[in-house]
Design a protein around this motif. Structure first.
Motif, mmCIF file in Angstrom:
data_model
loop_
_atom_site.group_PDB
_atom_site.id
_atom_site.type_symbol
_atom_site.label_atom_id
_atom_site.label_comp_id
_atom_site.label_asym_id
_atom_site.label_seq_id
_atom_site.Cartn_x
_atom_site.Cartn_y
_atom_site.Cartn_z
ATOM 1 N N GLU A 90 33.454 18.335 30.819
ATOM 2 C CA GLU A 90 34.069 19.042 29.847
ATOM 3 C C GLU A 90 33.395 20.316 29.732
ATOM 4 O OE1 GLU A 90 31.582 16.200 27.644
ATOM 5 O OE2 GLU A 90 32.861 16.137 29.387
ATOM 6 N N LYS A 91 32.276 20.491 30.170
ATOM 7 C CA LYS A 91 31.614 21.968 30.186
ATOM 8 C C LYS A 91 31.727 22.691 31.396
ATOM 9 C CE LYS A 91 28.497 20.817 26.484
ATOM 10 N NZ LYS A 91 27.246 21.355 25.884
ATOM 11 N N VAL A 92 32.478 22.250 32.362
ATOM 12 C CA VAL A 92 32.550 23.134 33.681
ATOM 13 C C VAL A 92 33.234 24.227 33.367
ATOM 14 C CG1 VAL A 92 33.595 22.808 35.845
ATOM 15 C CG2 VAL A 92 32.489 21.172 35.167
ATOM 16 N N GLU A 93 34.290 24.457 32.286
ATOM 17 C CA GLU A 93 34.950 25.547 31.811
ATOM 18 C C GLU A 93 33.952 26.665 31.683
ATOM 19 O OE1 GLU A 93 37.753 25.159 29.073
ATOM 20 O OE2 GLU A 93 36.456 23.817 27.738
ATOM 21 N N LEU A 94 32.755 26.378 30.882
ATOM 22 C CA LEU A 94 31.692 27.188 30.410
ATOM 23 C C LEU A 94 30.942 27.719 31.797
ATOM 24 C CD1 LEU A 94 30.321 25.414 27.496
ATOM 25 C CD2 LEU A 94 32.105 27.168 27.395
ATOM 26 N N LEU A 95 31.043 26.872 32.604
ATOM 27 C CA LEU A 95 30.210 27.204 34.070
ATOM 28 C C LEU A 95 30.906 28.264 34.729
ATOM 29 C CD1 LEU A 95 27.532 26.648 35.769
ATOM 30 C CD2 LEU A 95 29.290 25.156 36.957
ATOM 31 N N LYS A 96 32.504 28.197 34.364
ATOM 32 C CA LYS A 96 33.203 29.379 35.002
ATOM 33 C C LYS A 96 33.182 30.840 34.358
ATOM 34 C CE LYS A 96 36.662 26.175 37.199
ATOM 35 N NZ LYS A 96 36.420 24.655 36.747
ATOM 36 N N ILE A 97 33.010 30.692 32.860
ATOM 37 C CA ILE A 97 32.863 31.831 32.347
ATOM 38 C C ILE A 97 31.410 32.565 32.962
ATOM 39 C CG2 ILE A 97 32.147 32.675 29.936
ATOM 40 C CD1 ILE A 97 33.426 30.675 28.613
ATOM 41 N N ALA A 98 30.344 31.729 33.036
ATOM 42 C CA ALA A 98 29.058 32.316 33.625
ATOM 43 C C ALA A 98 29.412 32.783 34.919
ATOM 44 C CB ALA A 98 27.995 31.242 33.525
ATOM 45 N N PHE A 99 30.111 31.932 35.711
ATOM 46 C CA PHE A 99 30.521 32.441 37.181
ATOM 47 C C PHE A 99 31.042 33.795 37.254
ATOM 48 C CE2 PHE A 99 33.240 32.490 40.710
ATOM 49 C CZ PHE A 99 32.348 32.217 41.827
ATOM 50 N N ASP A 100 32.109 33.946 36.326
ATOM 51 C CA ASP A 100 32.838 35.127 36.214
ATOM 52 C C ASP A 100 32.081 36.386 35.706
ATOM 53 O OD1 ASP A 100 35.084 33.610 36.983
ATOM 54 O OD2 ASP A 100 36.069 33.648 35.057
ATOM 55 N N ARG A 101 30.965 36.049 35.167
ATOM 56 C CA ARG A 101 29.838 37.278 34.821
ATOM 57 C C ARG A 101 29.030 37.426 35.943
ATOM 58 N NH1 ARG A 101 28.674 35.130 28.547
ATOM 59 N NH2 ARG A 101 30.651 35.301 27.698
ATOM 60 N N LEU A 102 29.416 37.083 37.032
ATOM 61 C CA LEU A 102 28.468 37.479 38.087
ATOM 62 C C LEU A 102 29.277 38.713 38.901
ATOM 63 C CD1 LEU A 102 27.527 34.177 39.906
ATOM 64 C CD2 LEU A 102 26.182 35.524 38.736
ATOM 65 N N ALA A 103 30.541 39.196 38.320
ATOM 66 C CA ALA A 103 31.111 40.187 38.813
ATOM 67 C C ALA A 103 30.168 41.449 39.027
ATOM 68 C CB ALA A 103 32.504 40.284 38.172
ATOM 69 N N ALA A 104 29.409 41.958 38.083
ATOM 70 C CA ALA A 104 28.782 43.068 37.912
ATOM 71 C C ALA A 104 27.552 43.002 38.839
ATOM 72 C CB ALA A 104 28.322 43.026 36.393
ATOM 73 N N PRO A 105 26.886 41.775 38.820
ATOM 74 C CA PRO A 105 25.549 41.665 39.701
ATOM 75 C C PRO A 105 26.201 41.577 41.136
ATOM 76 C CG PRO A 105 25.636 39.838 38.376
ATOM 77 C CD PRO A 105 26.556 40.603 37.871
ATOM 78 N N PHE A 106 27.546 41.199 41.435
ATOM 79 C CA PHE A 106 27.632 40.982 42.893
ATOM 80 C C PHE A 106 28.150 42.370 43.298
ATOM 81 C CE2 PHE A 106 31.048 40.502 46.158
ATOM 82 C CZ PHE A 106 30.160 39.872 47.171
ATOM 83 N N ALA A 107 28.829 43.120 42.374
ATOM 84 C CA ALA A 107 29.228 44.612 42.732
ATOM 85 C C ALA A 107 28.284 45.338 43.084
ATOM 86 C CB ALA A 107 30.130 44.943 41.578
ATOM 87 N N ALA A 108 26.968 45.369 42.392
ATOM 88 C CA ALA A 108 25.869 45.873 42.718
ATOM 89 C C ALA A 108 25.049 45.796 43.785
ATOM 90 C CB ALA A 108 24.736 45.594 41.364
ATOM 91 N N PHE A 109 25.117 44.530 44.198
ATOM 92 C CA PHE A 109 24.498 43.925 45.471
ATOM 93 C C PHE A 109 25.443 44.488 46.608
ATOM 94 C CE2 PHE A 109 26.506 40.985 48.904
ATOM 95 C CZ PHE A 109 25.224 41.305 49.623
ATOM 96 N N LEU A 110 26.931 44.493 46.585
ATOM 97 C CA LEU A 110 27.823 44.893 47.321
ATOM 98 C C LEU A 110 27.557 46.313 47.602
ATOM 99 C CD1 LEU A 110 29.711 43.915 49.672
ATOM 100 C CD2 LEU A 110 31.527 44.302 47.950
ATOM 101 N N ALA A 111 27.616 47.062 46.770
ATOM 102 C CA ALA A 111 27.373 48.602 46.742
ATOM 103 C C ALA A 111 26.173 48.943 47.392
ATOM 104 C CB ALA A 111 27.296 49.214 45.247
ATOM 105 N N SER A 112 25.057 48.114 46.982
ATOM 106 C CA SER A 112 23.840 48.247 47.891
ATOM 107 C C SER A 112 24.022 47.983 49.405
ATOM 108 C CB SER A 112 22.615 47.523 47.282
ATOM 109 O OG SER A 112 21.373 47.748 48.007
ATOM 110 N N ALA A 113 24.493 46.969 49.552
ATOM 111 C CA ALA A 113 24.585 46.524 50.945
ATOM 112 C C ALA A 113 25.632 47.481 51.967
ATOM 113 C CB ALA A 113 25.308 45.182 51.016
ATOM 114 N N CYS A 114 26.566 47.987 51.338
ATOM 115 C CA CYS A 114 27.527 49.171 51.961
ATOM 116 C C CYS A 114 26.983 50.506 51.949
ATOM 117 C CB CYS A 114 28.899 49.039 51.294
ATOM 118 S SG CYS A 114 29.812 47.400 51.212
ATOM 119 N N SER A 115 25.814 50.709 51.473
ATOM 120 C CA SER A 115 25.311 52.028 51.248
ATOM 121 C C SER A 115 23.999 52.135 52.314
ATOM 122 C CB SER A 115 24.889 52.340 49.872
ATOM 123 O OG SER A 115 23.691 51.751 49.542
#
Length: 492
Positions: A90-115
């Motif tokens: 019943e708490k997996v949906e909370l894990l999905k909230i945390a997962f979706d909040r990885l968007a910003a750190p992943f974007a930062a990683f990808l920007a660095s990787a592409c630069s």
């Protein structure tokens, strides 16, 4: 014609599975296959998940970089929870909230990787320092393709579900044309599934689960919505399937989704199976006394007489299910079956809810091990002659490497459809559930006996051996990866 430098240069792929080990493991298998061909992989997950991974093959370590992305905190999510194995269902949906909040750190990683700034490994412009050619993502990453598009990096969604499940779900356009919402809608095949596969449907509580997966959860989007959106936004779909096992459902997928759908092959853990089968690998875990004593017990049992019982690391078994399974196994023991039961301790509980006196009553014929069990080593043992499983694909692939027939008890997600496919292939039987999702020990015992000791079990065993031969045709399985890599090269 000689390859150009662009064609011959190694790819750099970012591989990012959902936070469940049933997903992480096949994504890692795929990564190792890519690394064996000289390509570079940046494998992304939360730190504790990466720390729990099995060791990467030494010769591949330089080509597989593990990139930890810490999960942001979420109210109600236990501290340190980073995978579905760490939380109650019943708490997996909370894990999905945390997962979706990885968007910003992943974007930062990808920007660095592409630069070109992400030069933690390798020379500039080479290996892991090279701009990623592709991102291989999972069903849950509906937010990631937009980030990748900003940097002109193409995405491929990798569905670890078999072709039957990917076809049954179908794209949003087909579901809009043929709406499904109630459990009854999912208890029959959708109109786009050929009549030759009329068994491809959910049952009872499974249909209720999939209907529930259409409803938005605490993350604001439903699980099916994630699948639809991610598949729509990715120019390529990859699927853990093969023509030999999934048959005509494989080419059907490209017709349904109206884009390239490439099979990855079955991604069986060949290296682990080879170690478990070899004399040199047989004692790898003997420093663990629990594992050593279990293997000694198996050594004393007749060949192919033992049923191995395990439901993965995340199976939502209720106390009632455990009690019914125990009753069924006890009845099966009376009918001459031996068993090893790898029983997962429920999250937040000290001990599993076994019936009083159960272990004493089955002593000598049955063994219960709570917690981790060296599953591949057990399946490789000559005493094991069958596998009782939730029908998760990774467990099935491990089992078929050793030719075991199945007793299946699907619990959630794609497992029911996978079990139907295995029944259609005549490699095992399902334990029947009641319409309300209740389990009877007598049904467990009856199904176990039919697979393990009765005459029809020989048919299941023979067909499982044939499937074993399919999996060990490694040249054919490797060809799927070769074709996949060829596509990735052409379209990068």
């Amino acid at each position: 014609m000689a390859e150009t430098k662009q064609e011959s240069s190694p790819l750099h792929l970012v591989v990012f599975p959902w936070l469940a080990f049933g997903h992480i493991i096949p994504f890692l298998e795929l990564s190792e296959h890519l690394a064996k061909r000289g390509h570079f992989v940046t494998f992304v997950s939360a730190p504790r998940n990466l720390a729990k991974l099995r060791p990467i093959l030494p010769e591949l370590k330089p080509r597989i970089r593990l990139l930890p992305l810490p999960l942001p905190p979420v109210d109600g999510l236990p501290a340190g929870a980073e995978s579905t194995a760490d939380v109650q269902p019943e708490k997996v949906e909370l894990l999905k909230i945390a997962f979706d909040r990885l968007a910003a750190p992943f974007a930062a990683f990808l920007a660095s990787a592409c630069s070109g700034e992400d030069a933690t490994t390798g020379e500039e412009g080479h290996g892991h320092a090279k701009k990623p050619d592709w991102i291989v993502l999972d069903f849950a990453h509906h937010w990631l393709p937009a980030i990748a598009e900003e940097h002109e990096v193409p995405c491929a969604v990798f569905f670890i579900f078999p072709a039957a499940c990917v076809a049954f779900i179908g794209p949003k356009e087909l579901n809009d044309a043929h709406p499904r919402s109630s459990p009854a809608d999912f208890a029959v095949p959708p109109p786009w599934i050929p009549s030759s596969h009329s068994c491809i449907a959910f049952r009872g509580h499974e249909a209720e689960w999939i209907a529930g997966a259409l409803q938005p959860n605490a993350s604001g989007i439903s699980d099916i919505g994630r699948i639809w959106e991610t598949a729509k936004l990715c120019p390529l779909i990859m699927c853990r399937c093969s023509h030999e096992v999934d048959g005509p459902l494989v080419p059907l997928l490209a017709e349904l989704y109206r884009k390239p759908v490439l099979p990855s092959g079955l991604l069986s853990p060949y290296a682990a199976a080879a170690r478990a089968s070899s004399a040199t690998g047989a004692g790898d875990d003997d420093d663990e006394e629990e594992a050593a004593s279990l293997m000694r017990w198996l050594d004393a049992q007749p060949e192919r007489s033992v049923l191995y019982v395990a439901f993965g690391s995340e199976a939502p078994l209720t106390p009632e299910h455990v009690a019914a399974l125990a009753h069924g196994l006890e009845l099966a023991v009376a009918g001459g079956v031996r068993f090893v039961w790898a029983l997962r301790k429920p999250i937040g509980e000290e001990t599993p809810p076994l019936p009083d006196g159960f272990e004493g009553r089955v002593a000598g014929q049955g063994v219960v091990r709570v917690g981790w069990v060296p599953q591949v080593r057990v399946l490789a043992h000559a005493a094991v002659g069958g596998f009782m499983t939730h029908a998760g694909m990774s467990s099935l692939m491990e089992s078929f490497l050793f030719g075991h027939p199945l007793v299946m008890l699907p619990l959630f997600a794609d497992q029911g459809l996978t079990a139907r496919l295995m029944v259609e292939l005549r490699v095992g039987m399902e334990v029947p559930w009641s319409g309300g999702g209740e389990l009877a020990g007598e049904d467990v015992a009856r199904t176990v006996r039919r697979v393990m000791v009765e005459e029809e079990g020989k048919v299941f065993a023979r067909n499982a051996k044939e499937l074993q031969e399919v999996l060990w045709d490694t040249a054919k399985q490797e060809r799927y990866i070769d074709e996949l890599v060829e596509y990735l090269r052409r379209r990068r």
